[in-house]
Design a protein around this motif. Structure first.
Motif, PDB file in Angstrom:
ATOM      1  N   GLU A   1       0.826  -1.210   0.000  1.00  0.00           N
ATOM      2  CA  GLU A   1       0.000   0.000   0.000  1.00  0.00           C
ATOM      3  C   GLU A   1       0.860   1.260   0.000  1.00  0.00           C
ATOM      4  O   GLU A   1       0.545   2.240  -0.680  1.00  0.00           O
ATOM      5  N   ILE A   2       1.951   1.230   0.762  1.00  0.00           N
ATOM      6  CA  ILE A   2       2.852   2.384   0.797  1.00  0.00           C
ATOM      7  C   ILE A   2       3.467   2.605  -0.576  1.00  0.00           C
ATOM      8  O   ILE A   2       3.570   3.740  -1.053  1.00  0.00           O
TER       9      ILE A   2
ATOM     10  N   LYS B   1       3.066   5.956  -2.899  1.00  0.00           N
ATOM     11  CA  LYS B   1       4.266   6.699  -3.278  1.00  0.00           C
ATOM     12  C   LYS B   1       4.395   6.828  -4.799  1.00  0.00           C
ATOM     13  O   LYS B   1       4.780   7.889  -5.303  1.00  0.00           O
ATOM     14  N   ILE B   2       4.095   5.763  -5.520  1.00  0.00           N
ATOM     15  CA  ILE B   2       4.233   5.804  -6.975  1.00  0.00           C
ATOM     16  C   ILE B   2       3.280   6.833  -7.570  1.00  0.00           C
ATOM     17  O   ILE B   2       3.652   7.610  -8.463  1.00  0.00           O
TER      18      ILE B   2
ATOM     19  N   THR C   1      11.532   4.236  -3.016  1.00  0.00           N
ATOM     20  CA  THR C   1      10.407   3.359  -3.341  1.00  0.00           C
ATOM     21  C   THR C   1      10.907   2.037  -3.914  1.00  0.00           C
ATOM     22  O   THR C   1      10.345   0.969  -3.622  1.00  0.00           O
ATOM     23  N   GLU C   2      11.965   2.116  -4.708  1.00  0.00           N
ATOM     24  CA  GLU C   2      12.582   0.896  -5.246  1.00  0.00           C
ATOM     25  C   GLU C   2      13.091   0.012  -4.105  1.00  0.00           C
ATOM     26  O   GLU C   2      12.979  -1.213  -4.150  1.00  0.00           O
ATOM     27  N   THR C   3      13.648   0.641  -3.079  1.00  0.00           N
ATOM     28  CA  THR C   3      14.110  -0.103  -1.909  1.00  0.00           C
ATOM     29  C   THR C   3      12.944  -0.796  -1.202  1.00  0.00           C
ATOM     30  O   THR C   3      13.059  -1.952  -0.784  1.00  0.00           O
ATOM     31  N   LEU C   4      11.819  -0.097  -1.083  1.00  0.00           N
ATOM     32  CA  LEU C   4      10.633  -0.697  -0.470  1.00  0.00           C
ATOM     33  C   LEU C   4      10.137  -1.892  -1.280  1.00  0.00           C
ATOM     34  O   LEU C   4       9.676  -2.888  -0.716  1.00  0.00           O
ATOM     35  N   CYS C   5      10.258  -1.800  -2.593  1.00  0.00           N
ATOM     36  CA  CYS C   5       9.870  -2.934  -3.449  1.00  0.00           C
ATOM     37  C   CYS C   5      10.753  -4.145  -3.155  1.00  0.00           C
ATOM     38  O   CYS C   5      10.272  -5.284  -3.098  1.00  0.00           O
ATOM     39  N   GLY C   6      12.041  -3.890  -2.955  1.00  0.00           N
ATOM     40  CA  GLY C   6      12.945  -4.978  -2.590  1.00  0.00           C
ATOM     41  C   GLY C   6      12.595  -5.581  -1.246  1.00  0.00           C
ATOM     42  O   GLY C   6      12.658  -6.805  -1.065  1.00  0.00           O
TER      43      GLY C   6
ATOM     44  N   LYS D   1       5.706  -2.301 -12.309  1.00  0.00           N
ATOM     45  CA  LYS D   1       5.794  -1.957 -13.730  1.00  0.00           C
ATOM     46  C   LYS D   1       5.560  -0.469 -13.937  1.00  0.00           C
ATOM     47  O   LYS D   1       6.215   0.170 -14.767  1.00  0.00           O
ATOM     48  N   LYS D   2       4.631   0.115 -13.163  1.00  0.00           N
ATOM     49  CA  LYS D   2       4.403   1.554 -13.240  1.00  0.00           C
ATOM     50  C   LYS D   2       5.658   2.321 -12.840  1.00  0.00           C
ATOM     51  O   LYS D   2       6.001   3.340 -13.453  1.00  0.00           O
TER      52      LYS D   2
END
Length: 353
Positions: A155-156, A160-161, A203-208, A232-233
């Motif tokens: 959700e975060i 953010k995106i 945000t990329e770090t959160l994805c990891g 992907k977005k």
């Protein structure tokens, strides 16, 4: 029944740290061990994900053993003196660096320095007690991180995106005003652009973190699918910011366009901004009409390029470069809109089952 936090600054990681400290201190009290060393280890072991806690625990334990060993050694040689504190800190840091135990350097140094005043004459027993307290802190924190309030970053990440797209639209619009000479150039736009890139990296770090967390907790296909679309977005936004950066660093003093071209470009930029601000990334007919005109202008500009003096500062005319970047951003915007529609179709399909 879920308990709602009254204070927004009390996050899951803070709560888990408090729980880990209480349990660790209680265990040490039962075993009659000094709780300070275990608590220090418990505090630094709480990580954003369970995987990080487990992996770093295997680094922090040998690092703490090294710190404890140096503490016993230099306390035996120099006693509780300034030399012991200096040598323990220095040799612990060097040893952890040489052995590549970087994640354990801090806790090892703190453990070693804090031990000096408590070793006295029981060197061997003090060493093993420190290993026991360190192990207690590591194990308790790892289990608390795994069992209590597992982090959910999806959700975060989604929020953010969407915020990143809004910021990108604002930056594009402001840069359009500069290129159209409607307002002067400001360094703030470049700083905003750099801040956007920095926030995207976070945000990329959160994805990891989210990918790592799924290795230790159950998940369903719906969560994975939604995460895939959001990631992907973010990937599309990365490509958009590349073209946005080209516009930002394009020397605006070389841009010379008449009022009609400026109005057309600003209208296109405004429609792109509206798409970024829309949660559904809907593309209006007006935007498509603008892009048709931009495409015609780009084709005409490329045809006239052959008549330009080869001594021109840029291989592409500034006007042509601007049109090219807008067309590239448009192509990515279409891909973004199609991605959202596909996500919506999958969601409707699952709801219909």
């Amino acid at each position: 029944m879920k308990i709602q936090m009254k204070f927004p600054f009390v996050g899951g990681r803070i709560v888990k740290t408090g729980i880990a400290v209480i349990i660790t201190a209680f265990i040490c009290h039962i075993l009659n061990w000094p709780a300070m060393f275990a608590v220090i280890t418990a505090i630094v072991t709480i990580e954003p994900t369970t995987g990080n806690s487990v992996r770093k625990a295997f680094v922090r334990f040998p690092a703490s053993a090294i710190g404890a060993a140096f503490s016993v050694l230099f306390t035996f040689l120099f006693g509780d003196s300034p030399y012991s504190y200096a040598f323990v800190s220095l040799f612990t840091i060097i040893a952890c660096h040489k052995l590549k135990l970087h994640d354990g350097t801090l806790v090892a140094t703190l453990t070693g320095v804090a031990m000096i005043s408590t070793v006295h004459e029981h060197y061997l027993s003090s060493f093993f007690i420190r290993l026991g307290t360190t192990s207690t802190g590591l194990i308790v924190s790892s289990f608390v991180n795994y069992l209590v309030m597992p982090p959910r970053y999806s959700e975060i990440i989604s929020t953010k995106i969407h915020s990143h797209f809004e910021v990108a639209g604002d930056i594009l619009y402001k840069r359009g005003l500069e290129l159209s000479h409607i307002q002067g150039c400001h360094k703030e736009i470049r700083q905003q652009y750099q801040n956007l890139i920095s926030e995207m990296d976070k945000t990329e770090t959160l994805c990891g973190y989210q990918k790592d967390e799924w290795k230790y907790h159950r998940f369903n296909r719906k969560d994975v699918r939604e995460f895939h679309y959001e990631y992907k977005k973010l990937d599309i936004l990365r490509q958009i910011t590349y073209h946005l950066g080209n516009l930002i660093y394009l020397p605006s003093q070389y841009v010379e366009m008449d009022q009609g071209k400026n109005e057309q470009i600003m209208s296109t930029i405004q429609s792109i901004k509206n798409i970024f601000n829309d949660e559904k990334f809907s593309i209006s007919d007006e935007h498509l009409e603008n892009m048709t005109k931009i495409t015609e202008r780009f084709t005409h500009s490329r045809q006239n390029h052959s008549s330009i003096n080869q001594k021109q500062h840029h291989f592409l005319l500034p006007e042509t470069a601007i049109l090219y970047e807008l067309l590239s951003i448009h192509d990515l915007t279409v891909e973004l809109s199609q991605l959202h529609n596909l996500e919506f179709q999958h969601h409707q399909l699952l709801e219909g089952r």
